[in-house]
Design an enzyme around this catalytic site. Sequence first.
Site, PDB file in Angstrom:
ATOM      1  N   HIS A 317       0.865  -1.183   0.000  1.00  0.00           N
ATOM      2  CA  HIS A 317       0.000   0.000   0.000  1.00  0.00           C
ATOM      3  C   HIS A 317       0.895   1.225   0.000  1.00  0.00           C
ATOM      4  O   HIS A 317       2.029   1.193   0.499  1.00  0.00           O
ATOM      5  CB  HIS A 317      -0.991   0.020   1.157  1.00  0.00           C
ATOM      6  CG  HIS A 317      -0.410  -0.115   2.527  1.00  0.00           C
ATOM      7  ND1 HIS A 317       0.239   0.903   3.167  1.00  0.00           N
ATOM      8  CD2 HIS A 317      -0.391  -1.170   3.380  1.00  0.00           C
ATOM      9  CE1 HIS A 317       0.628   0.489   4.368  1.00  0.00           C
ATOM     10  NE2 HIS A 317       0.277  -0.760   4.519  1.00  0.00           N
ATOM     11  N   HIS A 360       7.607   1.566  10.934  1.00  0.00           N
ATOM     12  CA  HIS A 360       8.073   2.779  10.277  1.00  0.00           C
ATOM     13  C   HIS A 360       8.968   3.594  11.206  1.00  0.00           C
ATOM     14  O   HIS A 360       8.748   3.652  12.418  1.00  0.00           O
ATOM     15  CB  HIS A 360       6.844   3.628   9.893  1.00  0.00           C
ATOM     16  CG  HIS A 360       7.120   4.755   8.964  1.00  0.00           C
ATOM     17  ND1 HIS A 360       6.305   5.867   8.879  1.00  0.00           N
ATOM     18  CD2 HIS A 360       8.114   4.959   8.078  1.00  0.00           C
ATOM     19  CE1 HIS A 360       6.773   6.687   7.962  1.00  0.00           C
ATOM     20  NE2 HIS A 360       7.885   6.171   7.468  1.00  0.00           N
ATOM     21  N   GLU A 366       4.878  12.821  13.926  1.00  0.00           N
ATOM     22  CA  GLU A 366       3.472  12.511  13.723  1.00  0.00           C
ATOM     23  C   GLU A 366       2.684  12.601  15.033  1.00  0.00           C
ATOM     24  O   GLU A 366       2.976  11.873  15.988  1.00  0.00           O
ATOM     25  CB  GLU A 366       3.321  11.090  13.156  1.00  0.00           C
ATOM     26  CG  GLU A 366       4.121  10.831  11.886  1.00  0.00           C
ATOM     27  CD  GLU A 366       4.124   9.371  11.480  1.00  0.00           C
ATOM     28  OE1 GLU A 366       3.435   8.559  12.149  1.00  0.00           O
ATOM     29  OE2 GLU A 366       4.814   9.013  10.504  1.00  0.00           O
ATOM     30  N   HIS A 390       4.589  10.350  17.826  1.00  0.00           N
ATOM     31  CA  HIS A 390       5.800   9.637  17.426  1.00  0.00           C
ATOM     32  C   HIS A 390       6.705  10.672  16.773  1.00  0.00           C
ATOM     33  O   HIS A 390       6.529  11.043  15.606  1.00  0.00           O
ATOM     34  CB  HIS A 390       5.468   8.501  16.459  1.00  0.00           C
ATOM     35  CG  HIS A 390       4.529   7.485  17.024  1.00  0.00           C
ATOM     36  ND1 HIS A 390       3.555   6.852  16.288  1.00  0.00           N
ATOM     37  CD2 HIS A 390       4.404   7.005  18.299  1.00  0.00           C
ATOM     38  CE1 HIS A 390       2.883   6.019  17.056  1.00  0.00           C
ATOM     39  NE2 HIS A 390       3.384   6.091  18.286  1.00  0.00           N
ATOM     40  N   HIS A 396       7.740   2.992  15.195  1.00  0.00           N
ATOM     41  CA  HIS A 396       6.354   2.714  15.567  1.00  0.00           C
ATOM     42  C   HIS A 396       5.733   1.805  14.516  1.00  0.00           C
ATOM     43  O   HIS A 396       6.341   1.495  13.491  1.00  0.00           O
ATOM     44  CB  HIS A 396       5.550   4.005  15.719  1.00  0.00           C
ATOM     45  CG  HIS A 396       5.556   4.878  14.497  1.00  0.00           C
ATOM     46  ND1 HIS A 396       6.615   5.686  14.156  1.00  0.00           N
ATOM     47  CD2 HIS A 396       4.631   5.077  13.529  1.00  0.00           C
ATOM     48  CE1 HIS A 396       6.352   6.353  13.042  1.00  0.00           C
ATOM     49  NE2 HIS A 396       5.147   5.987  12.632  1.00  0.00           N
TER      50      HIS A 396
END
Length: 459
Positions: A317, A360, A366, A390, A396
């Site tokens: 994705h 990631h 974020e 994060h 995370h």
Amino acid sequence: MGGTDGKRSTDGGNRTAGGGREGAGGTDGPGRPLAYSTGFGNEHSSEAAAGALPHGRNSPQRAPLGLYAEQLSGSAFTEPRARNHRSWLYRIRPSAAHPPFVRAGNGSLCTAPFTQTVPDPNRLRWDPLPDPAPGTDFVAGLWTLGGNGDAAGRTGMAVHLYHANSSMEERVFSDSDGELLIVPERGALLLRTELGVLRAAPGEVALIPRGVRFRVELPDATARGYVCENYGSPFQLPELGPIGANGLAHARDFRAPVAAYEDLRGPFEVINKFCGNLWTATYDHSPLDVVAWHGSLTPYVYDLRRFNVIGSISYDHPDPSVFTVLTSPTDTPGLADVDFVVFAPRWLVGEDTFRPPYFHRNVMSEYMGLIEGAYDAKAGGFVPGGGSLHNMMSAHGPDRETFDRASAAELVPQRIDDGLAFMFETRRPLALTGQAASTPRLQRGYDEVWQGLDSNFRP
């Protein structure tokens, strides 16, 4: 309104370039349906009294109906046309007609630069704010979590939460430091602005430009949600690149208000956030007295469920940048000061694909919030009204339960429609306020959600 005399207008007629009237979106309180003008960044025009807009010029010798002509500039005069935002307002009294402002207490509202704590590389998560004390309105209920940059330097952003149980009465607010992106999570907001009336309910967002005055009323008696205060370049729609001409947030789905004025005598408290502090002045009239206006600097409301999600129909994705609703650009192409991202209802169909958000580490920082339901990367602990942070390069991803479930799932087409999450993504780490670092709402042991992700290596 108690203690005043005069009148509040009905919503007026409307003309707009590239848009039209749209009547959906609730009522203005007294029961009149709200009308909107559609289109993001359009040259809108609207008048609440026939003949209030001048024709052929912006500042005639005598403005129609005895009004005052006033320009509101949200950008430097000489910025390129595509980034030049201004509106001409035709009002009962000019904004200049006010007494001096004096300092007021800032309450739980803080502004960059944030120096109370050092930026924290740890993964952090908070429970929702508690119910506020009785009589707390939107401004009094603002609570700053943290941010980055420098408000006076017009860079960076702040993350605020709000909780309120009282409408603003004879109080009006404006933010000279930045524009406000308001994300309701509980309870609708009726936003009476200088340019007209907006209603934003959970699942929608409202965007109030820098310097625009507004009052918040609570049709549902209580309200709670999130605010991104953007000190930098105004939010704009992201470029679409190879996506083509269509997709993501459509300009036509953004709704701007039509003119609706108040001709009310005071006293009115006008609160101005300026260089990090609150200043207050008592006017003898309502400053929401714009009878007509035209221009491209306007508030908006947007329904997040109208976001046109772009995703993979083969495998893997794409990066979460394809969920960007609005972006505040910098001078570096493709690098945003802050992005607003929504994880809207969508289908997942990727073959041989781990479908939840992947593990990631990101150069961007974020902050994520949840409007309703559950987030598909976390099985628990992340609840509506709460949030997680994060910071830059903090590792995370999905928790153990989500990983195990997704790794074993039958890969049939899957509809994600039981949650609505969003993200403020920013190029700098967010530093916390002292209250955010010490509140009991800060969850202890957040790191434990990744415990049990043991080695499955089979050489």
